[in-house]
Design a protein around this motif. Structure first.
Motif, PDB file in Angstrom:
ATOM      1  N   LYS A  31       1.404   2.479 -10.715  1.00 31.51           N
ATOM      2  CA  LYS A  31       0.196   1.835 -10.216  1.00 31.51           C
ATOM      3  C   LYS A  31      -0.576   1.093 -11.307  1.00 31.51           C
ATOM      4  O   LYS A  31      -1.652   0.559 -11.042  1.00 31.51           O
ATOM      5  N   PRO A  49      -4.397   0.415  -6.288  1.00 30.06           N
ATOM      6  CA  PRO A  49      -4.528   1.660  -5.514  1.00 30.06           C
ATOM      7  C   PRO A  49      -3.187   2.292  -5.151  1.00 30.06           C
ATOM      8  O   PRO A  49      -3.112   3.500  -4.913  1.00 30.06           O
ATOM      9  N   THR A  50      -2.108   1.493  -5.082  1.00 32.73           N
ATOM     10  CA  THR A  50      -0.783   2.022  -4.782  1.00 32.73           C
ATOM     11  C   THR A  50       0.225   1.404  -5.757  1.00 32.73           C
ATOM     12  O   THR A  50      -0.130   0.555  -6.581  1.00 32.73           O
ATOM     13  N   ASP A  51       1.478   1.819  -5.637  1.00 34.58           N
ATOM     14  CA  ASP A  51       2.495   1.346  -6.563  1.00 34.58           C
ATOM     15  C   ASP A  51       2.632  -0.170  -6.521  1.00 34.58           C
ATOM     16  O   ASP A  51       2.543  -0.798  -5.460  1.00 34.58           O
ATOM     17  N   ARG A  53       4.654  -3.660  -6.905  1.00 39.39           N
ATOM     18  CA  ARG A  53       6.010  -4.178  -6.708  1.00 39.39           C
ATOM     19  C   ARG A  53       6.238  -5.488  -7.454  1.00 39.39           C
ATOM     20  O   ARG A  53       7.315  -5.716  -7.990  1.00 39.39           O
ATOM     21  N   THR A  68       1.526  -5.068  -4.040  1.00 38.91           N
ATOM     22  CA  THR A  68       1.766  -3.632  -3.972  1.00 38.91           C
ATOM     23  C   THR A  68       2.783  -3.285  -2.885  1.00 38.91           C
ATOM     24  O   THR A  68       3.184  -4.121  -2.073  1.00 38.91           O
ATOM     25  N   THR A  69       3.178  -2.021  -2.873  1.00 34.80           N
ATOM     26  CA  THR A  69       4.166  -1.556  -1.905  1.00 34.80           C
ATOM     27  C   THR A  69       3.588  -1.408  -0.502  1.00 34.80           C
ATOM     28  O   THR A  69       4.335  -1.205   0.454  1.00 34.80           O
ATOM     29  N   ASP A  70       2.253  -1.494  -0.349  1.00 32.12           N
ATOM     30  CA  ASP A  70       1.639  -1.391   0.976  1.00 32.12           C
ATOM     31  C   ASP A  70       1.072  -2.731   1.454  1.00 32.12           C
ATOM     32  O   ASP A  70       0.068  -2.776   2.170  1.00 32.12           O
ATOM     33  N   LYS A  72      -0.486  -5.211  -0.027  1.00 33.12           N
ATOM     34  CA  LYS A  72      -1.740  -5.744  -0.536  1.00 33.12           C
ATOM     35  C   LYS A  72      -1.476  -6.695  -1.704  1.00 33.12           C
ATOM     36  O   LYS A  72      -0.530  -6.516  -2.472  1.00 33.12           O
ATOM     37  N   THR A  85      -9.148  -9.008  -3.031  1.00 30.45           N
ATOM     38  CA  THR A  85      -8.017  -8.292  -2.444  1.00 30.45           C
ATOM     39  C   THR A  85      -7.670  -8.944  -1.121  1.00 30.45           C
ATOM     40  O   THR A  85      -8.555  -9.336  -0.354  1.00 30.45           O
ATOM     41  N   GLN A  87      -5.013  -8.462   2.326  1.00 29.27           N
ATOM     42  CA  GLN A  87      -4.067  -7.614   3.041  1.00 29.27           C
ATOM     43  C   GLN A  87      -3.039  -8.497   3.752  1.00 29.27           C
ATOM     44  O   GLN A  87      -3.356  -9.211   4.688  1.00 29.27           O
ATOM     45  N   GLY A 111       6.159  -3.875   1.462  1.00 29.46           N
ATOM     46  CA  GLY A 111       5.514  -4.353   0.244  1.00 29.46           C
ATOM     47  C   GLY A 111       5.641  -5.852   0.055  1.00 29.46           C
ATOM     48  O   GLY A 111       6.165  -6.579   0.896  1.00 29.46           O
TER      49      GLY A 111
END
Length: 382
Positions: A31, A49-51, A53, A68-70, A72, A85, A87, A111
């Motif tokens: 992260k 906030p998350t891993d 990519r 990120t992996t989610d 974002k 940010t 989404q 991701g």
């Protein structure tokens, strides 16, 4: 060795920054983003906030963009402050298609897969975001300009090419993809459907397939010294080739390397590749760049602008990365060995690093950064 920098987690990606005095490199691991100076010292670190990519330095906006992996996208200033940010969302047409094995919920498809930027719509610089079967175009404030479907696969590799009417074409290629043909998105029409830059010249038989080939690189360079740029791309998988096209997408030259390692099925098609890495540069000083590629069987092959073999050499192990530094070819291997070859194919030096080489980056002067899972080492190139 000029410096060695260690990070506590597996390095996802490292990029160099040429136009930012705050940091010379950004490395993503877990992260965390590590900002490194030219000596390898960690200037600061900041987290998502998350891993993480993907990371990308957006030069026109002076932003470090993180995927990120989610799904974002986060944009940080050079000193690590979060500016905005975004989404990412799948295009509605992807949901409507109902093929859930291409959704961002499918293994490997989640991701952010691709981040790039450049001057595109209305002569302004935008950010290109690739996620599951979706391309999103953002402005410098993180606002969505356009979202479009990209069937099939997450866009991961981008290239801008001028169009004949003064507009710009964005080539978007996908990984975990149905096929290696890129979509060609025009800056005026913004249609998601046209495709091109995939055909082979007369005398060659096109070899296609389904979820069994992908593109690794685009290079937009003048190969023959006539003042006009050509597009070079390497395609690997069940069938392997390097091809060139003119600015309009007409096929010029190609070389076939034949079938790659098997088995090829679904995502496993991209786990083993014959073409490991490719770079383009003038290694013999004649003013015309060569195309240099490393194959998994240990062959380093040098091509001219017509995709004709100039020479080849075999290294002792399995190449995992290749980079041209000045007029020197640097090859990193899975066993951690790094070889250098001059423009004539003569071996110059060999050195051992601390682990399997995942990436090579040209550094300051005649140096190269060697990246493995945890370490970043800089070495002088002969």
């Amino acid at each position: 060795r000029a410096f060695q920098s260690n990070v506590p987690e597996t390095i996802t990606q490292i990029i160099s920054v040429k136009d930012n005095s705050a940091a010379s490199y950004y490395a993503a691991a877990g992260k965390v983003i590590y900002a490194l100076d030219a000596t390898g010292k960690t200037l600061r670190q900041f987290a998502a906030p998350t891993d993480i990519r993907k990371i990308h330095w957006w030069p026109q906006a002076k932003l470090l963009v993180v995927g990120t992996t989610d799904q974002k996208v986060l944009a940080f200033t050079a000193d690590g402050n979060l500016k905005w940010t975004f989404q990412s969302e799948m295009d509605p047409a992807v949901y409507a298609a109902g093929k859930t094995y291409w959704f961002n919920t499918a293994p490997g498809h989640g991701g952010i897969h691709g981040l790039d930027s450049g001057v595109f719509i209305d002569n302004q610089s935008q950010l290109f975001v690739g996620s599951a079967c979706t391309l999103e175009i953002l402005d410098a404030n993180g606002k969505l300009i356009k979202r479009m479907p990209q069937f099939w696969g997450p866009p991961a590799l981008f290239q801008l090419i001028p169009a004949g009417d003064g507009s710009v074409n964005l080539l978007a290629s996908r990984d975990i993809t149905s096929g290696p043909v890129p979509h060609v998105i025009n800056s005026k029409t913004l249609s998601p459907d046209p495709s091109g830059y995939n055909a082979v010249p007369a005398g060659f038989t096109y070899v296609g397939g389904w979820i069994d080939q992908r593109r690794m690189h685009y290079f937009y360079v003048d190969l023959d010294g006539d003042g006009n740029k050509e597009l070079v791309s390497d395609i690997t998988g069940v069938w392997n080739r390097i091809s060139t096209w003119d600015v309009g997408g007409n096929p010029l030259h190609t070389i076939y390397f034949g079938p790659g390692p098997s088995p090829y099925k679904g995502m496993n098609a991209f786990a083993a590749t014959l073409i490991r890495d490719t770079d383009v540069g003038d290694i013999d000083g004649d003013g015309k760049p060569e195309i240099v590629t490393a194959l998994s069987n240990g062959l380093i092959v040098v091509l001219d602008g017509k995709c004709q073999i100039k020479w080849s050499r075999r290294v002792s192990g399995a190449p995992s990365a290749l980079k041209i530094v000045g007029q020197t070819i640097v090859i990193g291997q899975e066993d951690g060995t790094v070889f250098t070859l001059n423009g004539k194919g003569e071996f110059q030096s060999t050195f051992k690093t601390s682990g399997a080489v995942n990436d090579l980056l040209p550094s300051s002067g005649n140096s190269v950064l060697v990246v493995n899972d945890k370490d970043i080492e800089e070495f002088k190139v002969p």
